[in-house]
Enzyme design. Structure first.
Site, PDB file in Angstrom:
ATOM      1  N   VAL A  66      35.445  37.840  42.941  1.00 53.02           N
ATOM      2  CA  VAL A  66      35.233  39.140  43.589  1.00 53.02           C
ATOM      3  C   VAL A  66      34.002  39.104  44.506  1.00 53.02           C
ATOM      4  O   VAL A  66      34.039  39.606  45.638  1.00 53.02           O
ATOM      5  CB  VAL A  66      35.095  40.268  42.534  1.00 53.02           C
ATOM      6  CG1 VAL A  66      34.966  41.621  43.220  1.00 53.02           C
ATOM      7  CG2 VAL A  66      36.298  40.275  41.591  1.00 53.02           C
TER       8      VAL A  66
ATOM      9  N   SER B 293      32.633  36.650  46.172  1.00 53.45           N
ATOM     10  CA  SER B 293      32.880  35.962  47.447  1.00 53.45           C
ATOM     11  C   SER B 293      33.756  36.838  48.344  1.00 53.45           C
ATOM     12  O   SER B 293      33.596  36.851  49.572  1.00 53.45           O
ATOM     13  CB  SER B 293      33.527  34.593  47.214  1.00 53.45           C
ATOM     14  OG  SER B 293      34.773  34.748  46.580  1.00 53.45           O
TER      15      SER B 293
ATOM     16  N   LYS C   9      34.822  46.540  34.063  1.00 55.77           N
ATOM     17  CA  LYS C   9      35.409  47.575  33.200  1.00 55.77           C
ATOM     18  C   LYS C   9      34.993  47.430  31.750  1.00 55.77           C
ATOM     19  O   LYS C   9      34.853  48.416  31.028  1.00 55.77           O
ATOM     20  CB  LYS C   9      36.936  47.572  33.318  1.00 55.77           C
ATOM     21  CG  LYS C   9      37.595  46.229  33.111  1.00 55.77           C
ATOM     22  CD  LYS C   9      37.811  45.526  34.417  1.00 55.77           C
ATOM     23  CE  LYS C   9      38.154  44.072  34.223  1.00 55.77           C
ATOM     24  NZ  LYS C   9      38.797  43.486  35.382  1.00 55.77           N
TER      25      LYS C   9
ATOM     26  N   GLY D 186      42.984  33.352  40.210  1.00 58.44           N
ATOM     27  CA  GLY D 186      41.792  34.213  40.094  1.00 58.44           C
ATOM     28  C   GLY D 186      42.093  35.597  39.555  1.00 58.44           C
ATOM     29  O   GLY D 186      41.261  36.495  39.639  1.00 58.44           O
TER      30      GLY D 186
ATOM     31  N   LYS E 172      40.395  49.701  30.922  1.00 58.35           N
ATOM     32  CA  LYS E 172      40.720  50.502  32.116  1.00 58.35           C
ATOM     33  C   LYS E 172      41.281  51.875  31.743  1.00 58.35           C
ATOM     34  O   LYS E 172      40.905  52.883  32.341  1.00 58.35           O
ATOM     35  CB  LYS E 172      41.716  49.730  32.991  1.00 58.35           C
ATOM     36  CG  LYS E 172      41.103  48.476  33.610  1.00 58.35           C
ATOM     37  CD  LYS E 172      42.168  47.556  34.172  1.00 58.35           C
ATOM     38  CE  LYS E 172      41.568  46.329  34.829  1.00 58.35           C
ATOM     39  NZ  LYS E 172      42.563  45.303  35.148  1.00 58.35           N
TER      40      LYS E 172
ATOM     41  N   GLY F 282      42.519  40.068  42.233  1.00 55.92           N
ATOM     42  CA  GLY F 282      42.419  39.140  43.364  1.00 55.92           C
ATOM     43  C   GLY F 282      41.175  39.437  44.186  1.00 55.92           C
ATOM     44  O   GLY F 282      40.631  40.547  44.159  1.00 55.92           O
TER      45      GLY F 282
HETATM   46  P1  NDP Z   1      34.046  35.053  38.288  1.00 56.62           P
HETATM   47  O1  NDP Z   1      33.853  34.372  36.995  1.00 56.62           O
HETATM   48  O2  NDP Z   1      34.965  34.476  39.282  1.00 56.62           O
HETATM   49  O3  NDP Z   1      32.626  35.261  39.010  1.00 56.62           O
HETATM   50  C1  NDP Z   1      31.426  35.532  38.339  1.00 56.62           C
HETATM   51  C2  NDP Z   1      30.342  34.743  39.023  1.00 56.62           C
HETATM   52  O4  NDP Z   1      29.067  35.166  38.526  1.00 56.62           O
HETATM   53  C3  NDP Z   1      30.466  33.239  38.765  1.00 56.62           C
HETATM   54  O5  NDP Z   1      30.173  32.519  39.936  1.00 56.62           O
HETATM   55  C4  NDP Z   1      29.421  33.031  37.658  1.00 56.62           C
HETATM   56  O6  NDP Z   1      28.936  31.726  37.635  1.00 56.62           O
HETATM   57  C5  NDP Z   1      28.350  34.010  38.076  1.00 56.62           C
HETATM   58  N1  NDP Z   1      27.504  34.408  36.959  1.00 56.62           N
HETATM   59  C6  NDP Z   1      27.864  35.055  35.837  1.00 56.62           C
HETATM   60  N2  NDP Z   1      26.802  35.291  35.064  1.00 56.62           N
HETATM   61  C7  NDP Z   1      25.736  34.764  35.691  1.00 56.62           C
HETATM   62  C8  NDP Z   1      24.345  34.682  35.393  1.00 56.62           C
HETATM   63  N3  NDP Z   1      23.848  35.187  34.262  1.00 56.62           N
HETATM   64  N4  NDP Z   1      23.529  34.066  36.275  1.00 56.62           N
HETATM   65  C9  NDP Z   1      24.038  33.541  37.423  1.00 56.62           C
HETATM   66  N5  NDP Z   1      25.340  33.590  37.761  1.00 56.62           N
HETATM   67  C10 NDP Z   1      26.184  34.193  36.913  1.00 56.62           C
HETATM   68  O7  NDP Z   1      34.462  36.552  37.935  1.00 56.62           O
HETATM   69  P2  NDP Z   1      35.263  37.567  38.871  1.00 56.62           P
HETATM   70  O8  NDP Z   1      34.688  37.575  40.217  1.00 56.62           O
HETATM   71  O9  NDP Z   1      36.709  37.356  38.690  1.00 56.62           O
HETATM   72  O10 NDP Z   1      34.939  38.950  38.112  1.00 56.62           O
HETATM   73  C11 NDP Z   1      33.710  39.603  38.271  1.00 56.62           C
HETATM   74  C12 NDP Z   1      33.836  41.002  37.671  1.00 56.62           C
HETATM   75  O11 NDP Z   1      34.849  41.710  38.362  1.00 56.62           O
HETATM   76  C13 NDP Z   1      34.254  41.006  36.194  1.00 56.62           C
HETATM   77  O12 NDP Z   1      33.634  42.091  35.564  1.00 56.62           O
HETATM   78  C14 NDP Z   1      35.762  41.232  36.268  1.00 56.62           C
HETATM   79  O13 NDP Z   1      36.264  41.840  35.104  1.00 56.62           O
HETATM   80  C15 NDP Z   1      35.838  42.170  37.445  1.00 56.62           C
HETATM   81  N6  NDP Z   1      37.115  42.208  38.124  1.00 56.62           N
HETATM   82  C16 NDP Z   1      37.730  41.045  38.516  1.00 56.62           C
HETATM   83  C17 NDP Z   1      38.894  41.074  39.225  1.00 56.62           C
HETATM   84  C18 NDP Z   1      39.587  39.847  39.675  1.00 56.62           C
HETATM   85  O14 NDP Z   1      40.670  39.959  40.279  1.00 56.62           O
HETATM   86  N7  NDP Z   1      39.045  38.664  39.441  1.00 56.62           N
HETATM   87  C19 NDP Z   1      39.513  42.368  39.577  1.00 56.62           C
HETATM   88  C20 NDP Z   1      38.778  43.543  39.150  1.00 56.62           C
HETATM   89  C21 NDP Z   1      37.620  43.436  38.448  1.00 56.62           C
HETATM   90  P3  NDP Z   1      29.618  30.694  36.582  1.00 56.62           P
HETATM   91  O15 NDP Z   1      31.031  30.555  37.009  1.00 56.62           O
HETATM   92  O16 NDP Z   1      28.797  29.475  36.717  1.00 56.62           O
HETATM   93  O17 NDP Z   1      29.505  31.372  35.246  1.00 56.62           O
HETATM   94  N1  HSE Z   2      42.042  40.274  34.853  1.00 61.03           N
HETATM   95  C1  HSE Z   2      42.291  41.519  35.484  1.00 61.03           C
HETATM   96  C2  HSE Z   2      43.783  41.677  35.716  1.00 61.03           C
HETATM   97  C3  HSE Z   2      41.555  41.563  36.801  1.00 61.03           C
HETATM   98  O1  HSE Z   2      44.517  40.720  35.549  1.00 61.03           O
HETATM   99  O2  HSE Z   2      44.211  42.798  35.999  1.00 61.03           O
HETATM  100  C4  HSE Z   2      41.616  42.918  37.460  1.00 61.03           C
HETATM  101  O3  HSE Z   2      40.876  43.857  36.755  1.00 61.03           O
END
Ligand code: NDP
Ligand code: HSE
Length: 435
Positions: free
Chosen positions: A14, A16, A104, A186, A204, A301
């Protein structure tokens, strides 16, 4: 043009996406806002991600330091989880920073604490991306439906589970293979058991329930049942009977209190919700004045979720100079009017049911089952023998009329105690999705 500075925590799927949206659509967003939104500081465990996505931002190793920086106006928390993420969000609020989060789990479990602290420090907390990815359903519940008393919400709100169910039904793929694909794309949480065991959907629907009914968030009251135990036979039988099985989050205001639950659910295949496939999400809201509304879009995504995060940034930028009372309340209702409510236990909910019984294929079995259901006041809508197996056993599928869940469970217990019944009975709830 004034600049609003963002401190971005997390540059994974998310994070990026947020960097990409601001890079590619920054000029258009500035045209809407009259201000420039700039990522000034970033924290992620992988420095190369910061160099790739936010070359102009300062890379800060310690997130606690980032959230206190003078060149950060809004903290965007995209770490996930409730460890460091919770600590940094609370510290950011204490430091007077506004918050945008997609987390969430954090809000469903600690939302009350976070909103109370935010109120004290007069900062905004926005969380559109926390529910249903790119769909602006939080905005709809907090603002668009503000004229209504909301009666019920039912939604497909976990993209990973919906993707798995769709691929299993359409392509006959195995659960394990599709889950691996969802992880690669992802969609899945860092720990995918959150997706497949219903926790993510529970987080949610808990958030939406609080927004709909003006209660504190109460994840503890949410019944959770995921898709990991779902058998492909039930997907097939349901289809033959004109239904699809979806993982639904449901919350409903009833005379007994608020229902709050997540479980696989049979819905008629003609319903729009039954035709929401893949990673798409949809949320159906019943409200007293507008009637039924439906919100549909990508539930997970990188870019769809980033779209919701950036929309929250835009909202905060627009309201940053507004008085506290002119801002939208965290949980849609004024904090002093958020009221505790009674939540209905699963035994007391009313639903209709799909039951699959594996029993000896012999005279009198159907009669016994029907009698035991009738004894508990459970009325049968349809009863079909679906398969005769080579060991003289049969699978019987029963659809019931609406009844109280404890009656069905009592009947199941009695049926399972019969010698002719060979396996635990499969129960899947059915929904007609009335208000
Ligand atoms: P990712 O794991 O892809 O990204 C999290 C990033 O944060 C990673 O690069 C991780 O590094 C870094 N990170 C985590 N903790 C630390 C820390 N203490 N110090 C430094 N870096 C840290 O997660 P997502 O982007 O998928 O999800 C992020 C949030 O968004 C979550 O709460 C998720 O539930 C929510 N979300 C995600 C969706 C999705 O489609 N993916 C959709 C809706 C909500 P490292 O990998 O090295 O741990
Ligand atoms: N892991 C969650 C899903 C990401 O699959 O819906 C979005 O919140």
């Amino acid at each position: 043009m004034q600049t609003i500075n963002i401190g971005l925590l997390g540059l994974g799927t998310v994070g990026s996406g947020v960097a990409q949206v601001l890079r590619d659509n920054g000029a258009e967003i500035a045209r809407r806002l009259g201000r420039e939104v700039r990522i000034s500081a970033v924290c992620d465990s992988r420095a190369e991600r910061a160099a790739q996505w936010c070359p102009q931002a300062t890379l800060v190793a310690n997130p606690m330091e980032l959230v206190q920086r003078d060149d950060v106006d809004i903290v965007v928390e995209l770490f996930g989880g409730t460890g460091v993420a919770k600590d940094v969000v609370l510290k950011a609020i204490e430091s007077g920073k506004h918050i945008v989060t997609a987390n969430k789990k954090l809000l469903a479990e600690y939302g009350n604490e976070i909103f109370a602290l935010a109120g004290k420090h007069n900062v905004m907390v926005q969380f559109e991306a926390s529910v249903a990815g790119g769909i602006p359903v939080i905005k709809a519940l907090r603002e668009g439906l503000a004229a209504n008393k909301i009666q019920s919400i039912a939604g497909i709100i976990n993209g990973t589970s919906n993707f798995i169910l769709t691929e299993m039904r359409e392509k006959g793929s195995t659960f394990k293979d599709v889950l691996a694909e969802a992880q690669k794309l992802g969609y899945a949480e860092a720990d995918p058991t959150f997706d497949i065991e219903g926790h993510d959907a529970g987080h949610k629907i808990t958030i939406m329930s609080a927004l709909a009914f003006g209660t504190p968030v109460n994840f503890g009251a949410c019944y959770l049942e995921g898709i990991s135990q779902l058998d492909s036979r039930d997907i097939k039988y349901a289809e033959e009977l004109g239904y699809r099985i979806k993982l639904l989050g449901i919350t409903r205001k009833t005379e007994k209190g608020i229902e709050l639950r997540v479980h696989p659910t049979l819905i008629p295949e003609s319903y729009l919700l039954a035709n929401v496939n893949g990673v798409m999400n949809a949320v159906r809201v019943n409200a007293d004045m507008v009637g039924e509304t439906l919100y549909y879009g990508a539930g997970a995504g990188s870019l769809p979720t980033a779209s919701a995060v950036v929309a929250d940034l835009v909202d905060i930028c627009r309201l940053i100079s507004a008085d506290r009372e002119n801002r939208v309340p965290y949980l849609a209702f004024q904090p002093s009017d958020v009221q505790q409510a009674n939540f209905v236990s699963m035994d007391e909910i009313s639903s209709s049911y799909y039951l699959r019984v594996r029993a000896d294929d012999q005279a009198g079995v159907l009669g016994t089952i029907a009698t035991l259901l009738a004894r508990e006041g459970v009325s049968i809508e349809a009863l079909i023998q679906k398969a005769v197996l080579d060991n003289h056993q049969a699978e019987i599928v029963i659809l019931t009329h609406h009844t109280i869940e404890k009656n069905v469970k009592n009947a199941i217990e009695a049926i399972e105690s019969q010698e002719c019944v060979r396996e635990p009975i499969i129960l899947i709830r059915m929904e007609s999705l009335n208000g």
